[in-house]
Design an enzyme around this catalytic site. Sequence first.
Site, PDB file in Angstrom:
ATOM      1  N   GLU A  64      49.996  13.186  16.140  1.00  0.00           N
ATOM      2  CA  GLU A  64      51.627  12.362  16.006  1.00  0.00           C
ATOM      3  C   GLU A  64      52.274  11.987  14.654  1.00  0.00           C
ATOM      4  OE1 GLU A  64      52.111   9.569  18.892  1.00  0.00           O
ATOM      5  OE2 GLU A  64      51.167  10.722  20.313  1.00  0.00           O
ATOM      6  N   CYS A  73      50.811  19.011  20.254  1.00  0.00           N
ATOM      7  CA  CYS A  73      49.653  17.857  21.031  1.00  0.00           C
ATOM      8  C   CYS A  73      48.252  19.060  20.711  1.00  0.00           C
ATOM      9  CB  CYS A  73      50.017  19.620  21.996  1.00  0.00           C
ATOM     10  SG  CYS A  73      51.993  18.947  23.284  1.00  0.00           S
ATOM     11  N   GLU A  75      45.839  20.290  22.275  1.00  0.00           N
ATOM     12  CA  GLU A  75      45.812  21.880  22.670  1.00  0.00           C
ATOM     13  C   GLU A  75      45.985  23.083  21.949  1.00  0.00           C
ATOM     14  OE1 GLU A  75      47.482  19.718  24.729  1.00  0.00           O
ATOM     15  OE2 GLU A  75      46.760  19.432  27.002  1.00  0.00           O
TER      16      GLU A  75
HETATM   17  N1  THU Z   1      50.229  15.552  24.864  1.00  0.00           N
HETATM   18  C1  THU Z   1      49.305  16.362  24.390  1.00  0.00           C
HETATM   19  O1  THU Z   1      48.488  16.466  23.288  1.00  0.00           O
HETATM   20  N2  THU Z   1      48.804  17.374  25.474  1.00  0.00           N
HETATM   21  C2  THU Z   1      49.844  17.537  26.493  1.00  0.00           C
HETATM   22  O2  THU Z   1      49.329  18.461  27.368  1.00  0.00           O
HETATM   23  C3  THU Z   1      50.380  16.275  26.744  1.00  0.00           C
HETATM   24  C4  THU Z   1      50.847  15.794  25.454  1.00  0.00           C
HETATM   25  C5  THU Z   1      50.487  13.799  23.406  1.00  0.00           C
HETATM   26  C6  THU Z   1      51.552  14.451  22.921  1.00  0.00           C
HETATM   27  C7  THU Z   1      51.865  13.199  22.084  1.00  0.00           C
HETATM   28  O3  THU Z   1      50.814  13.045  20.917  1.00  0.00           O
HETATM   29  C8  THU Z   1      50.985  12.192  23.454  1.00  0.00           C
HETATM   30  O4  THU Z   1      50.247  13.362  24.123  1.00  0.00           O
HETATM   31  C9  THU Z   1      52.351  11.404  24.877  1.00  0.00           C
HETATM   32  O5  THU Z   1      53.302  11.994  25.125  1.00  0.00           O
END
Ligand code: THU
Length: 160
Positions: A64, A73, A75
Amino acid sequence: MKKISVNSNFTIFDNIDDLPIEVKDLVEKAKKIRLTAYSKYSNFSVGVSVLLENGQTINGSNQENAAYPSGLCAERTALFYANSKYPDSKIVCLAIVAGSMSKINETPIAPCGGCRQVISEFETKQASPIGIYFMGEKGRIVYSNSIINLLPFKFDSSFL
Ligand code: THU
């Protein structure tokens, strides 16, 4: 006018011990890397482990940023690194473990829309399906044998 229905197929594993051994291993790696998430703004941590055809695994967690949209994210962190390090090796499957760090969530958490699109891009690139396993912090695991179950009516390069 006509109506159509689109079917998606999933397999549910009640317990991590029900998974094939190599997948169980992958899920354990995803759980471990999840703890490296830099998720100080959402307190929601995601770990992903990607298994490649060459036998290598690439792990990633969400990253983040104070400028929120600059984060990435888990993934995409893992998949982009996998494709940077081993661009010629196909992706066999990935395991996703996700959940808030402030509560225990036993509901399987599916990848977001943007990550579905990225998984879809790699399926198109390698011309073979990518298995996706996803879960919450604990509990059951959902398996899809391709992104198509999670992203019907996909957008791909054939439209460009
Ligand atoms: N997030 C992921 O890493 N993968 C996803 O598929 C959904 C959301 C992360 C993004 C952000 O850092 C946190 O989860 C909250 O949305």
